[in-house]
Write an enzyme that holds these catalytic residues in place. Structure first.
Site, PDB file in Angstrom:
ATOM      1  N   LYS A 113       0.832  -1.208   0.000  1.00 44.85           N
ATOM      2  CA  LYS A 113       0.000   0.000   0.000  1.00 44.85           C
ATOM      3  C   LYS A 113       0.864   1.255   0.000  1.00 44.85           C
ATOM      4  CE  LYS A 113      -4.157  -1.833   2.243  1.00 44.85           C
ATOM      5  NZ  LYS A 113      -5.115  -1.673   3.345  1.00 44.85           N
ATOM      6  N   LYS A 200      -4.737 -10.525  -6.479  1.00 45.48           N
ATOM      7  CA  LYS A 200      -6.012 -10.822  -5.827  1.00 45.48           C
ATOM      8  C   LYS A 200      -7.079  -9.779  -6.155  1.00 45.48           C
ATOM      9  CE  LYS A 200      -5.414  -8.404  -1.553  1.00 45.48           C
ATOM     10  NZ  LYS A 200      -5.793  -8.163  -0.219  1.00 45.48           N
ATOM     11  N   LYS A 203     -10.503  -4.229  -3.399  1.00 50.78           N
ATOM     12  CA  LYS A 203     -11.327  -3.018  -3.465  1.00 50.78           C
ATOM     13  C   LYS A 203     -10.536  -1.858  -4.032  1.00 50.78           C
ATOM     14  CE  LYS A 203     -13.681  -3.980   0.856  1.00 50.78           C
ATOM     15  NZ  LYS A 203     -13.354  -3.829   2.276  1.00 50.78           N
TER      16      LYS A 203
HETATM   17  P1  AMP Z   1     -10.628  -5.948   3.122  1.00 54.03           P
HETATM   18  O1  AMP Z   1     -11.331  -5.843   1.819  1.00 54.03           O
HETATM   19  O2  AMP Z   1      -9.153  -5.724   2.983  1.00 54.03           O
HETATM   20  O3  AMP Z   1     -11.262  -5.170   4.224  1.00 54.03           O
HETATM   21  O4  AMP Z   1     -10.748  -7.480   3.556  1.00 54.03           O
HETATM   22  C1  AMP Z   1     -11.787  -8.000   4.338  1.00 54.03           C
HETATM   23  C2  AMP Z   1     -11.731  -9.506   4.427  1.00 54.03           C
HETATM   24  O5  AMP Z   1     -11.899 -10.082   3.112  1.00 54.03           O
HETATM   25  C3  AMP Z   1     -10.412 -10.072   4.954  1.00 54.03           C
HETATM   26  O6  AMP Z   1     -10.671 -11.208   5.753  1.00 54.03           O
HETATM   27  C4  AMP Z   1      -9.677 -10.454   3.705  1.00 54.03           C
HETATM   28  O7  AMP Z   1      -8.740 -11.478   3.948  1.00 54.03           O
HETATM   29  C5  AMP Z   1     -10.811 -10.919   2.813  1.00 54.03           C
HETATM   30  N1  AMP Z   1     -10.447 -10.728   1.412  1.00 54.03           N
HETATM   31  C6  AMP Z   1     -10.177  -9.558   0.793  1.00 54.03           C
HETATM   32  N2  AMP Z   1      -9.874  -9.749  -0.513  1.00 54.03           N
HETATM   33  C7  AMP Z   1      -9.962 -11.089  -0.720  1.00 54.03           C
HETATM   34  C8  AMP Z   1      -9.776 -11.937  -1.874  1.00 54.03           C
HETATM   35  N3  AMP Z   1      -9.452 -11.439  -3.052  1.00 54.03           N
HETATM   36  N4  AMP Z   1      -9.952 -13.253  -1.706  1.00 54.03           N
HETATM   37  C9  AMP Z   1     -10.285 -13.786  -0.508  1.00 54.03           C
HETATM   38  N5  AMP Z   1     -10.478 -13.049   0.608  1.00 54.03           N
HETATM   39  C10 AMP Z   1     -10.322 -11.727   0.512  1.00 54.03           C
END
Ligand code: AMP
Ligand code: TRP
Length: 337
Positions: A113, A200, A203
């Protein structure tokens, strides 16, 4: 006997996508009947990168509504907003003072980031994993269900609890903080981008075509899947390292259609993309339909969500204040009465 405790959260930055659902939220839903489950919307984490203050409250509510729409049941779990509980920020400060700086500097997500943000990196971005450790440790969580990308942050939370708090400030082998275990399910733990099977789904990817959000209407889902990157080979297969897009799309189909990997591997072994993509589209649209309907219902009448979040806040407050008090006392502060 008390049920084992679960804590997890997602940031309210932008719309939640398939990765958030399949990697994280889906697992919370499965755990809530057998575990004492706390899930929060981590709005304090959302401001570690530049954010729009006019959207924070709405994004936070939409995220909470999506938790419920995905199947979190307030009769079985506690849903709350992180910033409603001041103990998160306070424990974060206490933990900051005993966490070595170089533990944070080596966090992969920070490095990724920070590179994207050039010279506009906040102290908060570096400190993000300590706040996350506070989130987890405040609730004496046994299990933390997250996607693969959070593994390193969880190891940090374990090290802080074990080496920096329990070992230094605990007495008579009585731990002050519970050391949590990560829970990372294989299937869905790493949903990849639709435009690049080697990175991956995220967002923060500027290209919206790289992800399907939980609120995308059917037409948009159709368009995104139609444009998703593929390869020229015929026949679809799992686990071919030269075909990451194939593995990802097939994996999504296996989960979203509910058919599982073995059945799908057989069904699609001879298929071309022209035949497969409409199947994946239909499975995705169908899987998201009930989530979108429930989300819309919850957003139309704010009172239900207000009530859920107030009840979640009260339960979270009770647990969090007790833990904070334990840490404060152990670190030498006088009791708050
Ligand atoms: P975040 O979007 O960073 O707030 O992630 C929230 C949750 O979603 C966390 O547990 C991440 O590990 C999971 N997560 C985010 N992106 C992915 C992805 N591409 N595949 C699987 N899990 C994800
Ligand atoms: N860092 C997590 C993510 O981006 C979100 C998060 C914050 C979290 N606090 C947490 C996840 C506590 C689990 C437990 O995915």
């Amino acid at each position: 006997m008390q049920r084992p405790r679960v804590l997890s959260g997602v940031q309210p930055t932008g719309a939640l996508h398939l990765g958030n659902w399949l990697g994280a939220i889906r697992n919370w839903v499965d755990l809530q009947s057998s575990h004492d489950t706390f899930v929060c919307v981590v709005d304090l984490h959302a401001i570690t990168v530049p954010h729009d203050p006019t959207r924070l409250v709405d994004d936070t509510r939409t995220t909470a509504a999506l938790y419920l729409a995905c199947g979190m049941d307030p009769a079985q779990c506690s849903v709350f907003v992180q910033s409603d509980i001041a103990a998160h920020s306070e424990l974060c400060w206490l933990l900051n003072c005993i966490t070595p700086l170089n533990w944070l500097e080596r966090m992969i997500q920070f490095k990724e980031k920070a590179t994207k943000q050039g010279d506009n990196v906040s102290v908060g971005l570096l400190d993000y994993p300590v706040l996350m450790a506070a989130d987890i440790l405040l609730y004496d969580a046994d299990l933390v269900p997250v996607g693969e990308d959070q593994k390193q942050h969880l190891e940090l939370a374990r090290d802080i609890a074990q080496q920096r708090i329990n070992a230094r400030f605990g007495h008579d082998n009585k731990p002050i903080l519970k050391v949590p275990e990560p829970m990372i399910l294989k299937e869905g733990a790493r949903v990849m981008s639709l435009t690049d099977g080697r990175s991956k789904m995220s967002k923060s990817d500027p290209n919206e075509a790289s992800r399907i959000t939980l609120l995308d209407p059917p037409e948009l889902i159709t368009k995104k899947i139609k444009r998703a990157k593929t390869d020229p080979e015929r026949g679809l297969e799992f686990n071919n390292p030269d075909r990451p897009e194939t593995d990802n799309l097939l994996g999504l189909y296996a989960i979203l259609s509910g058919r599982g990997r073995d059945a799908v591997a057989k069904e699609c072994a001879e298929m071309g993309w022209g035949q497969f993509k409409p199947l994946l589209t239909e499975a995705t649209v169908e899987a998201l339909k009930p989530i979108q309907a429930r989300h819309q219902e919850l957003m139309a009448d704010p009172s239900e969500l207000d009530q859920v979040l107030a009840a979640g806040r009260d339960r979270a407050q009770t647990v969090a204040s007790a833990t904070l008090e334990r840490v404060r006392t152990a670190m030498g502060f006088s009791a708050r009465t």
